[in-house]
Design an enzyme around this catalytic site. Structure first.
Site, PDB file in Angstrom:
ATOM      1  N   GLY A  22       0.827  -1.205   0.000  1.00  0.00           N
ATOM      2  CA  GLY A  22       0.000   0.000   0.000  1.00  0.00           C
ATOM      3  C   GLY A  22       0.857   1.248   0.000  1.00  0.00           C
ATOM      4  O   GLY A  22       1.962   1.258   0.537  1.00  0.00           O
ATOM      5  N   GLY A  75       0.399  -4.991   0.687  1.00  0.00           N
ATOM      6  CA  GLY A  75      -0.806  -4.977  -0.140  1.00  0.00           C
ATOM      7  C   GLY A  75      -0.647  -5.736  -1.443  1.00  0.00           C
ATOM      8  O   GLY A  75      -1.622  -6.255  -1.990  1.00  0.00           O
ATOM      9  N   GLU A  79       5.167  -4.846   7.578  1.00  0.00           N
ATOM     10  CA  GLU A  79       4.379  -4.307   8.680  1.00  0.00           C
ATOM     11  C   GLU A  79       4.527  -5.113   9.954  1.00  0.00           C
ATOM     12  O   GLU A  79       4.392  -4.596  11.053  1.00  0.00           O
ATOM     13  CB  GLU A  79       2.909  -4.139   8.293  1.00  0.00           C
ATOM     14  CG  GLU A  79       2.240  -5.364   7.754  1.00  0.00           C
ATOM     15  CD  GLU A  79       2.313  -5.490   6.237  1.00  0.00           C
ATOM     16  OE1 GLU A  79       1.291  -5.843   5.641  1.00  0.00           O
ATOM     17  OE2 GLU A  79       3.377  -5.284   5.647  1.00  0.00           O
ATOM     18  N   ASP A 139      -2.106  -8.322   7.838  1.00  0.00           N
ATOM     19  CA  ASP A 139      -3.524  -8.429   7.596  1.00  0.00           C
ATOM     20  C   ASP A 139      -3.962  -9.172   6.354  1.00  0.00           C
ATOM     21  O   ASP A 139      -5.084  -9.620   6.279  1.00  0.00           O
ATOM     22  CB  ASP A 139      -4.146  -7.039   7.587  1.00  0.00           C
ATOM     23  CG  ASP A 139      -3.455  -6.115   6.598  1.00  0.00           C
ATOM     24  OD1 ASP A 139      -2.424  -6.506   6.021  1.00  0.00           O
ATOM     25  OD2 ASP A 139      -3.940  -4.993   6.398  1.00  0.00           O
TER      26      ASP A 139
END
Length: 180
Positions: free
Chosen positions: A86, A144, A167, A175
């Site tokens: 991202g 992402g 992350e 995630d």
């Protein structure tokens, strides 16, 4: 439906941003290219927002849906990147909290991060239900970018692939399905 007719139908409804290139490769294949080489094809909200209706239309087409080849634009200078994740700088700027006063009271909160992640997870879900995606990992595949590809049925990894969930190194939950 042939991929060129499918793509024409989609493009008349939802033209993609310049950072997303869509082309018809053959009667049964659409090429989707992330096109932000200066940021190693970072994933942006306009890209995600444009891909949601594409995958919705693909899913509603059933077995006649074309295959999707998902890849990143060549970044040049012998550096390859599928997707560096991202666009965290933009996401941070959209979601940062602005403070007012010495007490640090919250004056305004922009909820861009909530919207980005909601849409990204929605796209990941749609990709997980679509059986005709092939992601080409050639170079950097992080965050992402992992989400865009790991939920699809097929991935091709080259000898230049660098796979990471950075992350997790700063304490955030990985995630989209990877781990650190």
């Amino acid at each position: 439906m042939a991929s060129s007719a499918f793509l024409k139908s989609y493009l008349t409804r939802s033209p993609p941003p310049p950072s997303l290139l869509l082309t018809s490769l053959s009667p049964s294949t659409i090429n989707v290219t992330l096109n932000l080489p200066k940021s190693f094809n970072a994933l942006t909200h306009p890209q995600v927002h444009s891909l949601i209706p594409l995958y919705s239309l693909l899913l509603s087409s059933g077995p006649s849906a074309p295959y999707v080849i998902l890849k990143g634009q060549d970044t040049g200078k012998n550096t390859k990147s599928f997707c560096s994740g991202g666009d965290v700088v933009k996401i941070y700027k959209e979601g940062k909290i602005r403070y007012q006063g010495e007490e640090g009271t919250v004056n305004e909160r922009v909820d861009g991060t909530d919207v980005f992640f909601r849409d990204e997870y929605r796209l990941n879900y749609l990709i997980s239900r679509f059986e005709r995606q092939v992601s080409v990992w050639d170079g950097i595949c992080m965050g992402g970018g992992v989400g865009l590809s790991i939920h699809g049925r097929n991935r091709v990894s080259t000898e230049r692939t660098v796979f990471a969930m950075p992350e997790s190194g700063i304490g955030l939950f990985p995630d989209v399905g990877g781990s650190g």
